[in-house]
Motif scaffolding. Sequence first.
Motif, PDB file in Angstrom:
ATOM      1  N   GLY A   1     -17.782   0.512  -0.984  1.00 15.03           N
ATOM      2  CA  GLY A   1     -16.893   1.382   0.111  1.00 15.03           C
ATOM      3  C   GLY A   1     -16.029   0.453   0.855  1.00 15.03           C
ATOM      4  O   GLY A   1     -14.821   1.010   1.292  1.00 15.03           O
ATOM      5  N   ILE A   2     -16.250  -0.702   1.248  1.00 13.69           N
ATOM      6  CA  ILE A   2     -15.301  -1.532   2.050  1.00 13.69           C
ATOM      7  C   ILE A   2     -14.191  -1.800   0.938  1.00 13.69           C
ATOM      8  O   ILE A   2     -13.021  -1.510   1.616  1.00 13.69           O
ATOM      9  CB  ILE A   2     -15.937  -3.008   2.387  1.00 13.69           C
ATOM     10  N   VAL A   3     -14.460  -2.090  -0.328  1.00 17.30           N
ATOM     11  CA  VAL A   3     -13.131  -2.250  -1.129  1.00 17.30           C
ATOM     12  C   VAL A   3     -12.358  -1.074  -1.386  1.00 17.30           C
ATOM     13  O   VAL A   3     -10.907  -1.197  -1.020  1.00 17.30           O
ATOM     14  CB  VAL A   3     -13.406  -2.697  -2.409  1.00 17.30           C
ATOM     15  N   ILE A   4     -12.861   0.008  -1.399  1.00 16.97           N
ATOM     16  CA  ILE A   4     -11.829   1.222  -1.513  1.00 16.97           C
ATOM     17  C   ILE A   4     -11.217   1.615  -0.118  1.00 16.97           C
ATOM     18  O   ILE A   4     -10.234   2.121  -0.281  1.00 16.97           O
ATOM     19  CB  ILE A   4     -12.680   2.442  -2.355  1.00 16.97           C
ATOM     20  N   ILE A   5     -11.798   1.410   1.006  1.00 17.78           N
ATOM     21  CA  ILE A   5     -11.246   1.773   2.240  1.00 17.78           C
ATOM     22  C   ILE A   5      -9.972   0.474   2.114  1.00 17.78           C
ATOM     23  O   ILE A   5      -8.924   1.084   2.638  1.00 17.78           O
ATOM     24  CB  ILE A   5     -11.942   1.367   3.435  1.00 17.78           C
ATOM     25  N   ILE A   6     -10.135  -0.747   2.068  1.00 21.53           N
ATOM     26  CA  ILE A   6      -8.874  -1.630   2.243  1.00 21.53           C
ATOM     27  C   ILE A   6      -8.034  -1.086   1.162  1.00 21.53           C
ATOM     28  O   ILE A   6      -6.884  -1.296   1.521  1.00 21.53           O
ATOM     29  CB  ILE A   6      -9.546  -2.927   1.799  1.00 21.53           C
ATOM     30  N   LEU A   7      -8.367  -0.737  -0.026  1.00 26.18           N
ATOM     31  CA  LEU A   7      -7.249  -0.242  -1.034  1.00 26.18           C
ATOM     32  C   LEU A   7      -6.416   0.808  -0.740  1.00 26.18           C
ATOM     33  O   LEU A   7      -5.428   1.068  -0.911  1.00 26.18           O
ATOM     34  CB  LEU A   7      -7.797  -0.086  -2.648  1.00 26.18           C
ATOM     35  N   SER A   8      -7.310   1.686   0.079  1.00 26.28           N
ATOM     36  CA  SER A   8      -6.531   3.203   0.483  1.00 26.28           C
ATOM     37  C   SER A   8      -5.622   3.023   1.571  1.00 26.28           C
ATOM     38  O   SER A   8      -4.698   3.747   1.412  1.00 26.28           O
ATOM     39  CB  SER A   8      -7.761   3.824   1.237  1.00 26.28           C
ATOM     40  N   PHE A   9      -5.497   1.836   2.069  1.00 20.54           N
ATOM     41  CA  PHE A   9      -4.283   1.477   3.108  1.00 20.54           C
ATOM     42  C   PHE A   9      -2.935   1.016   2.457  1.00 20.54           C
ATOM     43  O   PHE A   9      -1.985   0.886   3.039  1.00 20.54           O
ATOM     44  CB  PHE A   9      -4.810   0.325   4.154  1.00 20.54           C
ATOM     45  N   GLY A  10      -3.088   0.789   1.006  1.00 16.30           N
ATOM     46  CA  GLY A  10      -1.933   0.616   0.108  1.00 16.30           C
ATOM     47  C   GLY A  10      -1.261   1.737  -0.179  1.00 16.30           C
ATOM     48  O   GLY A  10      -0.132   1.575  -0.634  1.00 16.30           O
ATOM     49  N   ILE A  11      -1.846   2.872   0.135  1.00 13.58           N
ATOM     50  CA  ILE A  11      -1.466   4.132  -0.679  1.00 13.58           C
ATOM     51  C   ILE A  11       0.089   4.555   0.303  1.00 13.58           C
ATOM     52  O   ILE A  11       0.823   5.006  -0.706  1.00 13.58           O
ATOM     53  CB  ILE A  11      -2.441   5.376  -0.366  1.00 13.58           C
ATOM     54  N   PRO A  12      -0.050   4.380   1.400  1.00 11.76           N
ATOM     55  CA  PRO A  12       1.387   4.758   2.218  1.00 11.76           C
ATOM     56  C   PRO A  12       2.364   4.283   1.552  1.00 11.76           C
ATOM     57  O   PRO A  12       3.562   4.643   1.618  1.00 11.76           O
ATOM     58  CB  PRO A  12       1.149   4.504   3.622  1.00 11.76           C
ATOM     59  N   PHE A  13       2.223   2.837   1.132  1.00  9.18           N
ATOM     60  CA  PHE A  13       3.478   2.341   0.487  1.00  9.18           C
ATOM     61  C   PHE A  13       4.022   2.764  -0.909  1.00  9.18           C
ATOM     62  O   PHE A  13       5.026   2.167  -1.310  1.00  9.18           O
ATOM     63  CB  PHE A  13       3.060   0.704   0.353  1.00  9.18           C
ATOM     64  N   LEU A  14       3.168   3.660  -1.617  1.00  8.57           N
ATOM     65  CA  LEU A  14       3.258   3.915  -3.007  1.00  8.57           C
ATOM     66  C   LEU A  14       3.961   5.358  -2.618  1.00  8.57           C
ATOM     67  O   LEU A  14       4.360   5.987  -3.620  1.00  8.57           O
ATOM     68  CB  LEU A  14       2.260   4.272  -3.681  1.00  8.57           C
ATOM     69  N   THR A  15       4.240   5.963  -1.441  1.00  6.22           N
ATOM     70  CA  THR A  15       4.354   7.471  -1.259  1.00  6.22           C
ATOM     71  C   THR A  15       5.951   7.352  -0.513  1.00  6.22           C
ATOM     72  O   THR A  15       6.480   6.495  -0.238  1.00  6.22           O
ATOM     73  CB  THR A  15       3.605   8.261  -0.365  1.00  6.22           C
ATOM     74  N   ASN A  16       6.446   8.481  -0.638  1.00 10.69           N
ATOM     75  CA  ASN A  16       7.798   8.925  -0.052  1.00 10.69           C
ATOM     76  C   ASN A  16       7.617  10.153   0.980  1.00 10.69           C
ATOM     77  O   ASN A  16       8.371  10.804   1.136  1.00 10.69           O
ATOM     78  CB  ASN A  16       8.682   9.575  -0.931  1.00 10.69           C
ATOM     79  N   ASP A  17       6.875   9.620   1.916  1.00 10.36           N
ATOM     80  CA  ASP A  17       6.506  10.416   3.273  1.00 10.36           C
ATOM     81  C   ASP A  17       7.379  10.448   4.365  1.00 10.36           C
ATOM     82  O   ASP A  17       7.376   9.412   5.341  1.00 10.36           O
ATOM     83  CB  ASP A  17       5.031  10.229   3.491  1.00 10.36           C
ATOM     84  N   THR A  18       8.486  11.088   3.926  1.00 10.60           N
ATOM     85  CA  THR A  18       9.694  10.954   5.085  1.00 10.60           C
ATOM     86  C   THR A  18       9.421  11.921   5.928  1.00 10.60           C
ATOM     87  O   THR A  18      10.043  11.868   7.146  1.00 10.60           O
ATOM     88  CB  THR A  18      10.888  11.003   4.246  1.00 10.60           C
ATOM     89  N   ASP A  19       9.126  13.298   5.551  1.00 10.23           N
ATOM     90  CA  ASP A  19       8.951  14.334   6.622  1.00 10.23           C
ATOM     91  C   ASP A  19       7.711  15.223   6.183  1.00 10.23           C
ATOM     92  O   ASP A  19       7.384  15.397   5.167  1.00 10.23           O
ATOM     93  CB  ASP A  19      10.231  15.029   6.846  1.00 10.23           C
ATOM     94  N   ARG A  20       7.353  15.960   7.067  1.00  8.27           N
ATOM     95  CA  ARG A  20       6.359  17.037   6.813  1.00  8.27           C
ATOM     96  C   ARG A  20       6.625  17.868   5.831  1.00  8.27           C
ATOM     97  O   ARG A  20       5.591  18.404   5.076  1.00  8.27           O
ATOM     98  CB  ARG A  20       5.918  17.649   7.955  1.00  8.27           C
ATOM     99  N   SER A  21       7.809  18.297   5.536  1.00 11.60           N
ATOM    100  CA  SER A  21       8.105  19.236   4.611  1.00 11.60           C
ATOM    101  C   SER A  21       8.172  18.923   2.936  1.00 11.60           C
ATOM    102  O   SER A  21       8.029  19.535   2.066  1.00 11.60           O
ATOM    103  CB  SER A  21       9.431  19.645   4.855  1.00 11.60           C
ATOM    104  N   ASN A  22       7.974  17.347   2.939  1.00 11.18           N
ATOM    105  CA  ASN A  22       7.753  16.530   1.719  1.00 11.18           C
ATOM    106  C   ASN A  22       6.701  15.728   1.797  1.00 11.18           C
ATOM    107  O   ASN A  22       6.945  14.436   1.479  1.00 11.18           O
ATOM    108  CB  ASN A  22       9.147  16.140   1.261  1.00 11.18           C
ATOM    109  N   ILE A  23       5.558  16.148   1.665  1.00 14.06           N
ATOM    110  CA  ILE A  23       4.425  15.031   2.003  1.00 14.06           C
ATOM    111  C   ILE A  23       3.753  14.743   0.519  1.00 14.06           C
ATOM    112  O   ILE A  23       3.634  15.856  -0.159  1.00 14.06           O
ATOM    113  CB  ILE A  23       3.297  15.797   2.822  1.00 14.06           C
ATOM    114  N   ASP A  24       3.937  13.353   0.356  1.00 12.79           N
ATOM    115  CA  ASP A  24       3.409  12.955  -1.052  1.00 12.79           C
ATOM    116  C   ASP A  24       1.885  13.309  -1.217  1.00 12.79           C
ATOM    117  O   ASP A  24       0.945  12.977  -0.220  1.00 12.79           O
ATOM    118  CB  ASP A  24       3.617  11.583  -1.191  1.00 12.79           C
ATOM    119  N   PRO A  25       1.512  14.040  -2.354  1.00 16.12           N
ATOM    120  CA  PRO A  25      -0.093  14.459  -2.525  1.00 16.12           C
ATOM    121  C   PRO A  25      -0.770  13.236  -2.898  1.00 16.12           C
ATOM    122  O   PRO A  25      -1.955  13.269  -2.246  1.00 16.12           O
ATOM    123  CB  PRO A  25       0.387  15.024  -4.121  1.00 16.12           C
ATOM    124  N   LEU A  26      -0.139  11.967  -2.890  1.00 15.95           N
ATOM    125  CA  LEU A  26      -1.169  10.896  -3.144  1.00 15.95           C
ATOM    126  C   LEU A  26      -1.539  10.442  -1.597  1.00 15.95           C
ATOM    127  O   LEU A  26      -2.900   9.982  -1.670  1.00 15.95           O
ATOM    128  CB  LEU A  26      -0.241   9.398  -3.242  1.00 15.95           C
TER     129      LEU A  26
END
Length: 305
Positions: free
Chosen positions: A183-208
């Motif tokens: 559980g601890i490992v997957i939480i830590i890894l989850s914080f890297g997900i925003p760096f893999l996305t292109n979440d620039t605005d609400r109209s184009n939220i990355d599914p990741l």
Amino acid sequence: MEFYQKLKKLRAQKGWSQEEFAEKLQVSRQAVSKWENGQGFPETEKIVKMSRLFQVSLDYLLKDEDQALGESRTTDEGYYASQEVVEAYLLNKKQGAKRIAIGVAILIASILLPMYFQEAFGYVLFMMIAAVGVAILVWQGLSVKQYKELETQPLVFDDFFIQEFRQKSMDNRKRYGILIVTGIVIIILSFGIPFLTNDTDRSNIDPLLAVMPVIWAVAVYLFIISGSAMEGERLITNNEEYVKENEEYEKSSKHGWIHAVIWPLAAVIFLAIGFIWNAWHPGWLVFPAAAVVTTAYTAWKSSRD
């Protein structure tokens, strides 16, 4: 007291009619009537089922003694806990922890709904799913608390049983530890997900980004299940230490109101940050901040008492 007398007494204590009891055992009412009148004896399978329904040991049902599970059976050394009592307690605790874990996981996972559904529909859907999680937690909170004696009194065990149980508990702790670390490992890894996305605005939220609340929900589920199981087994394996800690906790619980205030407030702030400013990612920082505030306040009040 003979078997038929115990059977009638236990059924009455549960408030079941002969018909209701017969339905639970999947037998006829006439069969129950015969057993309670001492005109017959149930099969072994039915006696085992009675033991589970009444939450008493097989020894109590079959032997000539008048001490049921849940009644005060104490010695000078403490409350006697048989193998049947311990197993029933751990099963009850496991079921309660599972309901709590599911409720909390649903609440956490529901965060993704307003992020990926437009305007009012997303909020309504979020409220509906969150209500399910809250209902599960309230249901568990209102459930009758059983086995209070085991959690508040020193316990006495059969020597052979406690030795065998401690060995099994050591093996189980390794498994629980693996689940918590996972559980601890997957939480830590989850914080890297925003760096893999292109979440620039609400109209184009990355599914990741939807993966993050789901990961947190899974991790929290693992924490609650494993933590509850470890706590229940520690009550048995290290009973004296557990009882002392419980007494200290009861003394400090007068400051527990801070948790009931801070954590709901943190959840409201987190949702407000997400809904109003669409800042879900830094918004989660309110929870570590809440933990710091509650810990600091509790330590400060305890030092003054």
